[in-house]
Design a protein around this motif. Structure first.
Motif, mmCIF file in Angstrom:
data_model
loop_
_atom_site.group_PDB
_atom_site.id
_atom_site.type_symbol
_atom_site.label_atom_id
_atom_site.label_comp_id
_atom_site.label_asym_id
_atom_site.label_seq_id
_atom_site.Cartn_x
_atom_site.Cartn_y
_atom_site.Cartn_z
ATOM 1 N N MET A 1 0.836 -1.194 0.000
ATOM 2 C CA MET A 1 0.000 0.000 0.000
ATOM 3 C C MET A 1 0.872 1.246 0.000
ATOM 4 O O MET A 1 1.920 1.281 0.641
ATOM 5 C CB MET A 1 -0.918 -0.008 1.228
ATOM 6 N N THR A 2 0.472 2.276 -0.697
ATOM 7 C CA THR A 2 1.259 3.502 -0.788
ATOM 8 C C THR A 2 1.375 4.151 0.581
ATOM 9 O O THR A 2 0.388 4.337 1.277
ATOM 10 C CB THR A 2 0.620 4.490 -1.762
ATOM 11 N N ASP A 3 2.592 4.481 0.961
ATOM 12 C CA ASP A 3 2.821 5.093 2.261
ATOM 13 C C ASP A 3 2.571 6.583 2.200
ATOM 14 O O ASP A 3 2.580 7.202 1.161
ATOM 15 C CB ASP A 3 4.276 4.822 2.718
ATOM 16 N N ALA A 7 -1.176 10.302 0.487
ATOM 17 C CA ALA A 7 -1.897 9.286 -0.279
ATOM 18 C C ALA A 7 -3.138 8.805 0.462
ATOM 19 O O ALA A 7 -4.186 8.564 -0.138
ATOM 20 C CB ALA A 7 -0.966 8.109 -0.584
ATOM 21 N N ASP A 8 -3.024 8.681 1.794
ATOM 22 C CA ASP A 8 -4.181 8.229 2.572
ATOM 23 C C ASP A 8 -5.309 9.255 2.518
ATOM 24 O O ASP A 8 -6.485 8.900 2.368
ATOM 25 C CB ASP A 8 -3.766 7.997 4.031
ATOM 26 N N LEU A 14 -11.484 10.280 -2.211
ATOM 27 C CA LEU A 14 -12.078 9.553 -3.328
ATOM 28 C C LEU A 14 -13.210 8.640 -2.847
ATOM 29 O O LEU A 14 -14.270 8.551 -3.472
ATOM 30 C CB LEU A 14 -11.020 8.722 -4.045
ATOM 31 N N ARG A 15 -12.988 7.952 -1.730
ATOM 32 C CA ARG A 15 -14.023 7.055 -1.204
ATOM 33 C C ARG A 15 -15.273 7.833 -0.787
ATOM 34 O O ARG A 15 -16.409 7.388 -1.014
ATOM 35 C CB ARG A 15 -13.491 6.259 -0.020
ATOM 36 N N ARG A 41 -8.059 0.148 -6.403
ATOM 37 C CA ARG A 41 -6.713 0.491 -5.915
ATOM 38 C C ARG A 41 -6.589 1.980 -5.629
ATOM 39 O O ARG A 41 -5.958 2.382 -4.651
ATOM 40 C CB ARG A 41 -5.666 0.066 -6.950
ATOM 41 N N TYR A 42 -7.202 2.825 -6.470
ATOM 42 C CA TYR A 42 -7.161 4.257 -6.226
ATOM 43 C C TYR A 42 -7.910 4.625 -4.945
ATOM 44 O O TYR A 42 -7.428 5.417 -4.125
ATOM 45 C CB TYR A 42 -7.781 5.012 -7.405
ATOM 46 N N CYS A 43 -9.099 4.049 -4.770
ATOM 47 C CA CYS A 43 -9.931 4.409 -3.616
ATOM 48 C C CYS A 43 -9.426 3.786 -2.320
ATOM 49 O O CYS A 43 -9.744 4.291 -1.234
ATOM 50 C CB CYS A 43 -11.383 3.998 -3.866
ATOM 51 N N ASN A 44 -8.675 2.698 -2.409
ATOM 52 C CA ASN A 44 -8.132 2.064 -1.212
ATOM 53 C C ASN A 44 -6.757 2.597 -0.834
ATOM 54 O O ASN A 44 -6.224 2.227 0.213
ATOM 55 C CB ASN A 44 -8.043 0.545 -1.417
ATOM 56 N N GLY A 45 -6.184 3.432 -1.695
ATOM 57 C CA GLY A 45 -4.866 3.977 -1.395
ATOM 58 C C GLY A 45 -3.731 3.069 -1.820
ATOM 59 O O GLY A 45 -2.577 3.321 -1.465
#
Length: 439
Positions: A1-3, A7-8, A14-15, A41-45
Motif C-alpha cells: 500500500m502507498t505510504d 496518499a491516505d 475519493l471514497r 486500488r485508487y480508492c483504497n490507497g
C-alpha cells in the motif's frame, strides 16, 4: 500500500465522493474506461494515478462541487509528490577494504594455481600460512582476486538496478487529420456522407490529381451520400458511409445543452426529428453523443473496414448552458446494447474507439449486399470537445481513409455537470426544473 498521509488523505476523499454518488465501482469504472480493480486500488490507497485527468473525471461523475474539485486536486498533488519521494534514496555500497599488494613471484618459483570459488561462498577466506614462504604470494593473490570479484559483483548489481527503466504504457502516435468532409443528403436531418482522405500508404497526390479529386468531390454530394473518388488512386471509393450524428441510445440517456431559457426552447422531439431540433435551437450533445454509422460497399467486391479512429479538433471548458432532457419524467426506458457497439472517452488524453464488453473489434468486411452498422457512444464530462472520426479501408490493391463528421463540421459533445436541468412532463405545455441535477 502507498505510504504517506498524503496518499491516505487522497484515497479517503475519493471514497467519500464514490460513496456519496451511490454508484458502484463497476458502473464508475465503465464510465471512466478503466478496470474495476484499478478504481479499487485508487480508492483504497494502493495506488495513486500518474495523471490527474481520470481523477477529475471521477469527481465530476460523482457530482463534486467546485470547492471539492480544488481540494481533490490539492490532495492529489500531495499524494503524487509523496509517491515521488518513496524509493528516492539510492542504495549505497560500502567501500571495499584495501587490497593488500601482491608480492612479485621470484623467477623459478612454482606458482600454485588459483582454485575456483564455489557459488554461494563469495565471502570465503583462505587462511594464510603461519610462516612466510613460497606459498604466501599465491594465497594473497587468491584473497585479492576473491575480494575484487565480490566488489565487482556488488557494483554491477547496483548499476543494473539504477539503469532499469521505470516502466509505463507507451502511447501510440496520433494519426494525421483527414481532409475537409463533403456533406450528403441528411434525409430526416441526420444522415451525412463521409469524405475520402489521401491513403496513408500513398505519396502526396500530384496537383492535377488534387484538382480532379476536388471537382469529383464537389460532384459527389448527391442525395445518396456517395463519397467522392479516392485521392490515392483516382478511382471511386468502393464504399459509402451514412452518418446519423444525433441518434439516441434511449430517450432516458439523451440530453442537450441549449443557450436559451426554457420559455424559448420547443418541446423535446422524437428521435427522427432530433437533428432538425438541434439545428433550430443551436443545441450541443450533453454528457454523451450517440452516432450511428451505416457502412456499405458500392459493388460486389469485398471491402475491409480496417479501423476507426478519433481525431480531436478542440477541447474547452464545459458549456455553461441549460441542460434539457429528451425523456418524459416517469416514463421508463429499456433496450439492449446493439451489436457493433463502441465507446469513446472524449475526456481522455488520447481518446480511442473501443468495443463494448463482449463485442468484436475492427476489422470488418462489407459489400453492397452485406452492409455493417456501427454504434458509437462518445461521452464527456470535464470538457466541451470537438472531434471527428476517420475510417480506414482497403480493397485489393487500393486503400484510403474517410473522414466522418457532422455534414462538414466536427461533432461536438460537452459535459453537463452542475448545469440547470429541465424536463418536459408528459402531456405538459412547458419545461420544468428537474427534480435533481443532471446525470
Amino acid at each position: 500500500m502507498t505510504d504517506g498521509s498524503g496518499a491516505d488523505a487522497f484515497a479517503e476523499f475519493l471514497r467519500e465522493l464514490k460513496d456519496r454518488s451511490g454508484l458502484s465501482y463497476g458502473v464508475l469504472a465503465k464510465r471512466l474506461h478503466m478496470s474495476t480493480s484499478t478504481l479499487h486500488r485508487y480508492c483504497n490507497g494502493d495506488a495513486v494515478p500518474a495523471d490527474y485527468a481520470p481523477v477529475e473525471r471521477l469527481a465530476r461523475l460523482c457530482k463534486a462541487s467546485p470547492e471539492e474539485l480544488v481540494e481533490l486536486h490539492r490532495r492529489w498533488v500531495l499524494a503524487d509528490a509523496g509517491r515521488g519521494k518513496k524509493g528516492a534514496a539510492t542504495p549505497t555500497v560500502e567501500a571495499a577494504a584495501p587490497v593488500e599488494p601482491v608480492e612479485p613471484v621470484q623467477s623459478g618459483e612454482p606458482v600454485e594455481p588459483v582454485e575456483p570459488v564455489e557459488p554461494g561462498e563469495p565471502d570465503a577466506v583462505v587462511p594464510e600460512a603461519a610462516a612466510p614462504g613460497a606459498e604466501a604470494a599465491p594465497r594473497r593473490r587468491r584473497t585479492a582476486l576473491i575480494a575484487a570479484i565480490a566488489v565487482a559483483g556488488v557494483l554491477g548489481a547496483v548499476g543494473l538496478a539504477l539503469g532499469l527503466p521505470s516502466g509505463g504504457d507507451g502511447d501510440e502516435s496520433e494519426r494525421p487529420a483527414g481532409s475537409v468532409s463533403v456533406a450528403g443528403d441528411d434525409g430526416a436531418g441526420q444522415s451525412t456522407a463521409a469524405s475520402p482522405s489521401p491513403s496513408k500508404s500513398s505519396p502526396s497526390a500530384s496537383p492535377s490529381a488534387t484538382a480532379k479529386d476536388k471537382a469529383a468531390r464537389e460532384k459527389g454530394t448527391g442525395g445518396k451520400g456517395t463519397s467522392g473518388p479516392s485521392a490515392a488512386t483516382g478511382d471511386a471509393v468502393p464504399l459509402t458511409v451514412s452518418v446519423a450524428p444525433y441518434s439516441w441510445e434511449s430517450p432516458c440517456s439523451q440530453r442537450y445543452l441549449v443557450d436559451k431559457p426554457p420559455g424559448e426552447v420547443p418541446p423535446p422531439p422524437i428521435e427522427q426529428r432530433a437533428a432538425a431540433w438541434v439545428a433550430a435551437t443551436g443545441a450541443v450533445s450533453s454528457g454523451e453523443q450517440y452516432v450511428t454509422l451505416t457502412v456499405q460497399g458500392t459493388g460486389e467486391e469485398t471491402v475491409v473496414v480496417k479501423d476507426l479512429t478519433v481525431q480531436m479538433v478542440g477541447k474547452r471548458s464545459p458549456l455553461a448552458w441549460n441542460d434539457y432532457a429528451m425523456a418524459f419524467p416517469g416514463v421508463g426506458c429499456g433496450g439492449n446494447v446493439p451489436t457493433r457497439s463502441f465507446t469513446v472517452a472524449l475526456d481522455a488524453t488520447r481518446p480511442a474507439v473501443l468495443p463494448e464488453a463482449g463485442h468484436r473489434d475492427f476489422p470488418f468486411k462489407v459489400s453492397e449486399s452485406d452492409p455493417e452498422v456501427y454504434y458509437i457512444r462518445a461521452d464527456a464530462s470535464a470538457y466541451d470537445v470537438s472531434w471527428f472520426l476517420e475510417l480506414d479501408w482497403s480493397s485489393g490493391s487500393r486503400s484510403g481513409t474517410l473522414r466522418i463528421d457532422d455534414k462538414g463540421r466536427p461533432f461536438r459533445t460537452s459535459g453537463n455537470n452542475g448545469r440547470p436541468a429541465y424536463e418536459f412532463p408528459l402531456g405538459g405545455e412547458a419545461w420544468e426544473a428537474a427534480g435533481g441535477s443532471s446525470s
